[in-house]
Design a protein around this motif. Sequence first.
Motif, PDB file in Angstrom:
ATOM      1  N   THR A  17     -14.704  34.986   9.709  1.00 42.31           N
ATOM      2  CA  THR A  17     -13.832  35.992   9.109  1.00 42.31           C
ATOM      3  C   THR A  17     -14.183  36.233   7.640  1.00 42.31           C
ATOM      4  O   THR A  17     -14.236  37.376   7.186  1.00 42.31           O
ATOM      5  N   ASP A  40      -9.714  39.330  16.498  1.00 40.21           N
ATOM      6  CA  ASP A  40      -9.131  37.993  16.623  1.00 40.21           C
ATOM      7  C   ASP A  40      -7.614  38.137  16.523  1.00 40.21           C
ATOM      8  O   ASP A  40      -7.118  38.744  15.565  1.00 40.21           O
ATOM      9  N   ASP A 124     -15.197  41.164  13.890  1.00 38.28           N
ATOM     10  CA  ASP A 124     -14.835  39.760  13.676  1.00 38.28           C
ATOM     11  C   ASP A 124     -14.279  39.202  14.986  1.00 38.28           C
ATOM     12  O   ASP A 124     -13.193  39.578  15.414  1.00 38.28           O
TER      13      ASP A 124
HETATM   14 MG    MG Z   1     -11.776  33.925  11.999  1.00 38.81          MG
END
Ligand code: MG
Length: 258
Positions: A17, A40, A124
């Motif tokens: 991230t 995520d 991500d």
């Molecule tokens: Mg992450």
Amino acid sequence: MGKVVALANQKGGVGKTTTAINLAAAVALLGKKVLLIDADPQANATSGLGFDINQAGTYECLLGDKRAEEVILHSEDIKKLWVLPSSINLVAADAELSTMEGAHHRMKEIIDSVSDNYDYIFIDCSPSLGFTTVNILTAADSVLVPVQCEYLALEGLSKLLNTIKMIKSRLNPSLDIEGFVLTMYMRNRLNNQVVSEVREHFGALTYDTIIQRNIRLGEAPSHGKPIMLYDASANGATNYLLLAKEFLKKNRKKKISK
Ligand code: MG
Ligand code: ADP
């Protein structure tokens, strides 16, 4: 059409991230139009860029309840950066998608609907190799793998590499490995050993730029800013700008050789 780069590693806490936020921001600051897709359910990339994590985003698009262009947000701080936000709703996606017909290509359909608007699309990923991540890798042009400088860093990567191989053979033959980025480096013997091992193992796929451990990188998300705007003088800002330059240089070369 924008190039789609997934940040993946099924290990948690390796810098996915942090790299997604700061590489996306740096590439945008260097003049490219960038979309960051937060995939995520923890939504750390969304909150780390200062956005509300209680709004429609990736999950609603995957399920077909929203169109990407309706929910993509524009960064207030960086003119060329946009975000498709995530929320905790996304935890249900793996189970729900796996019962949907044709669901393997949901992420690709979402991306295809907007990719003309961007030069680069970063995604991500969550630390899992479940249905959503497989969906992302089916849609991606390449995978960028953050590797934390720590004991047994290479362990576990074989699982990711096998998944990539499986997806290449069944779902997305043109999936490439963008590279491996060493993160959270500290100058000591163990870290140096990890750096050598990764370079030995992955050769030219290893980025020259190494991301050092830097407290400011841990602080920036709570201010909703990428490191370049939170503290431009921090090592983390220098590291991620260099990474972005290396990324763009590699991609210019790839384009020429195509
Ligand atoms: Mg992450
Ligand atoms: P992942 O997305 O792989 O789970 P994160 O990017 O969230 O990993 O990083 C895990 C934790 O480590 C976070 O608290 C983050 O702020 C911190 N972190 C990541 N990279 C660095 C770094 N280079 N220096 C210091 N802290 C870092």
